[in-house]
Design a protein around this motif. Structure first.
Motif, PDB file in Angstrom:
ATOM      1  N   THR A 266      39.994  28.915  45.905  1.00  0.00           N
ATOM      2  CA  THR A 266      41.459  29.333  45.742  1.00  0.00           C
ATOM      3  C   THR A 266      42.259  28.300  44.596  1.00  0.00           C
TER       4      THR A 266
ATOM      5  N   SER B  62      42.533  30.088  38.880  1.00  0.00           N
ATOM      6  CA  SER B  62      43.231  31.274  38.811  1.00  0.00           C
ATOM      7  C   SER B  62      42.664  32.646  38.812  1.00  0.00           C
ATOM      8  N   GLU B  63      43.182  33.734  38.773  1.00  0.00           N
ATOM      9  CA  GLU B  63      42.307  34.888  38.790  1.00  0.00           C
ATOM     10  C   GLU B  63      41.696  34.987  37.568  1.00  0.00           C
ATOM     11  N   ARG B  64      42.166  34.774  36.571  1.00  0.00           N
ATOM     12  CA  ARG B  64      41.551  34.690  35.089  1.00  0.00           C
ATOM     13  C   ARG B  64      40.442  33.818  35.179  1.00  0.00           C
TER      14      ARG B  64
ATOM     15  N   ARG C   1      38.666  32.780  37.746  1.00  0.00           N
ATOM     16  CA  ARG C   1      37.730  33.146  38.684  1.00  0.00           C
ATOM     17  C   ARG C   1      36.972  34.331  38.105  1.00  0.00           C
ATOM     18  N   GLU C   2      37.642  35.428  37.259  1.00  0.00           N
ATOM     19  CA  GLU C   2      36.773  36.375  36.751  1.00  0.00           C
ATOM     20  C   GLU C   2      35.874  36.058  35.730  1.00  0.00           C
TER      21      GLU C   2
END
Length: 347
Positions: free
Chosen positions: A7, A10-12, A14-15
């Motif tokens: 958590t 960031s989404e970026r 994680r990707e």
């Protein structure tokens, strides 16, 4: 080193992290910013990707080998991935059929275990391992056959079809009739019992003077029973197949690690103790690198799952061992399926 929780990324991040891990697990090679940018899905420049990769490295999730500009996951990164990001892929119909076909065929339980370790190795490209269930087989028959002066072959046949042989040293003057009498006496009292149960009953009968055996036959009975109980603790409790598959092309560049792993596999008692840690799991467990003391130096991973009998009792553990770049998403459900299939066979 423990990495941050998922958590916190960031989404970026994680990707990018997911793509690096999946790329490494697929190829065994570090993944660089240029290859990530070339995939097109990120819509980021190589410079932006390099910045995120550097952040992930500082957080202990990725590492940069000296020989490459790319990154690969650390053990902490792999743990984060398998616990929070991995999407498993169930075995295909052909893989399930292959597992069941190769494990079928009847025969002793040892044969089913051998087949299971071999099929795990074939499907994983790593070494397959099966811990033999801790149980006492029930005995059907014992035979004593002379081999020459002072030697006799004791053959023990189990109800499951398993056969064990031992060579006994005999005192001089033992006749063939004494051998036959001793074998018939043991078989009559062994049938349907475990060896310990039969030994206790026979020893009590001899001690009470109720047996009709002469001195020579009584000695043969005692020797025939003792030879199995003496080495029970030393019997193999682990079957490992496919060690040669650990010597793939990439491994040849890191022979010290592979040599350490093969040496570790020779220590079957320690390997069995590691597998035993998965006995209470509901499904496959993953041990990555230094998470298990035994394989810490070789940097290897173990995926293991318990298998159960018809009553749901755990009787053993099976799994695979290989480099940390194992295809966890594919192997975890495959090992679970193999464990269920083996459980159906042993009943």
């Amino acid at each position: 080193m423990t990495g941050p929780p998922l958590t916190d990324l960031s989404e970026r991040a994680r990707e990018i992290f997911r793509r690096v891990v999946e790329g490494y697990l697929a190829s065994g090679q570090p993944v660089g910013s240029k290859s990530l940018a070339g995939e097109g899905a990120l819509n980021l420049s190589p410079a932006s990707i390099r910045s995120v990769l550097a952040d992930l490295e500082r957080q202990g999730l990725l590492a940069a080998p000296h020989t490459s500009a790319g990154r690969l996951p650390t053990e902490s990164g792999l743990r984060l991935f398998v616990d929070g990001m991995m999407q498993v892929s169930e075995p295909t119909a052909s893989e399930r059929a292959m597992i069941e076909r190769q494990m079928s065929g009847g025969g002793p339980i040892e044969e089913a275990l051998e087949k299971t370790s071999a099929v795990l190795s074939d499907l994983s490209g790593a070494a397959g391992m099966v811990m033999v269930p801790a149980r006492e087989a029930r005995v059907a028959q014992m035979s004593l056959m002379p081999l020459g002066p002072g030697r006799v072959l004791a053959v023990l046949v189990g109800e499951d079809g398993g056969i064990e042989n031992r060579v006994l040293a005999l005192p001089g003057g033992v006749t063939s009739s004494a051998l036959e009498q001793a074998a018939n006496y043991i078989t009559a009292r062994l049938a349907g019992r475990t060896l310990n149960e039969a030994a206790q009953a026979i020893n009590n009968e001899i001690a009470s003077g109720k047996s009709a055996l002469d001195t020579a036959s009584r000695d043969l009975v005692s020797r025939g029973l003792a030879v199995w109980s003496e080495d029970a603790a030393q019997r193999p409790i682990l079957i490992v197949r496919g060690q040669a598959k650990l010597l793939d092309e990439e491994a040849l560049g890191d022979l010290d690690r592979v040599r350490q792993l093969l040496d570790d596999l020779e220590n079957k008692q320690s390997v069995a103790e590691l597998l035993d840690r998965a006995r209470d799991a509901q499904s496959a467990r993953i041990f990555i690198g230094s998470e298990n003391r035994l394989f810490a130096l070789s940097g290897s991973s173990v995926i293991a799952a318990p298998y159960r009998d018809g009553q749901g009792k755990v009787v053993g553990v099976l799994g695979v061992i290989g480099p940390t770049r194992l295809n966890y998403a594919r192997l975890v459900p495959m090992i679970d399926f193999t464990a269920r299939s083996l459980g159906k066979i042993i009943g």
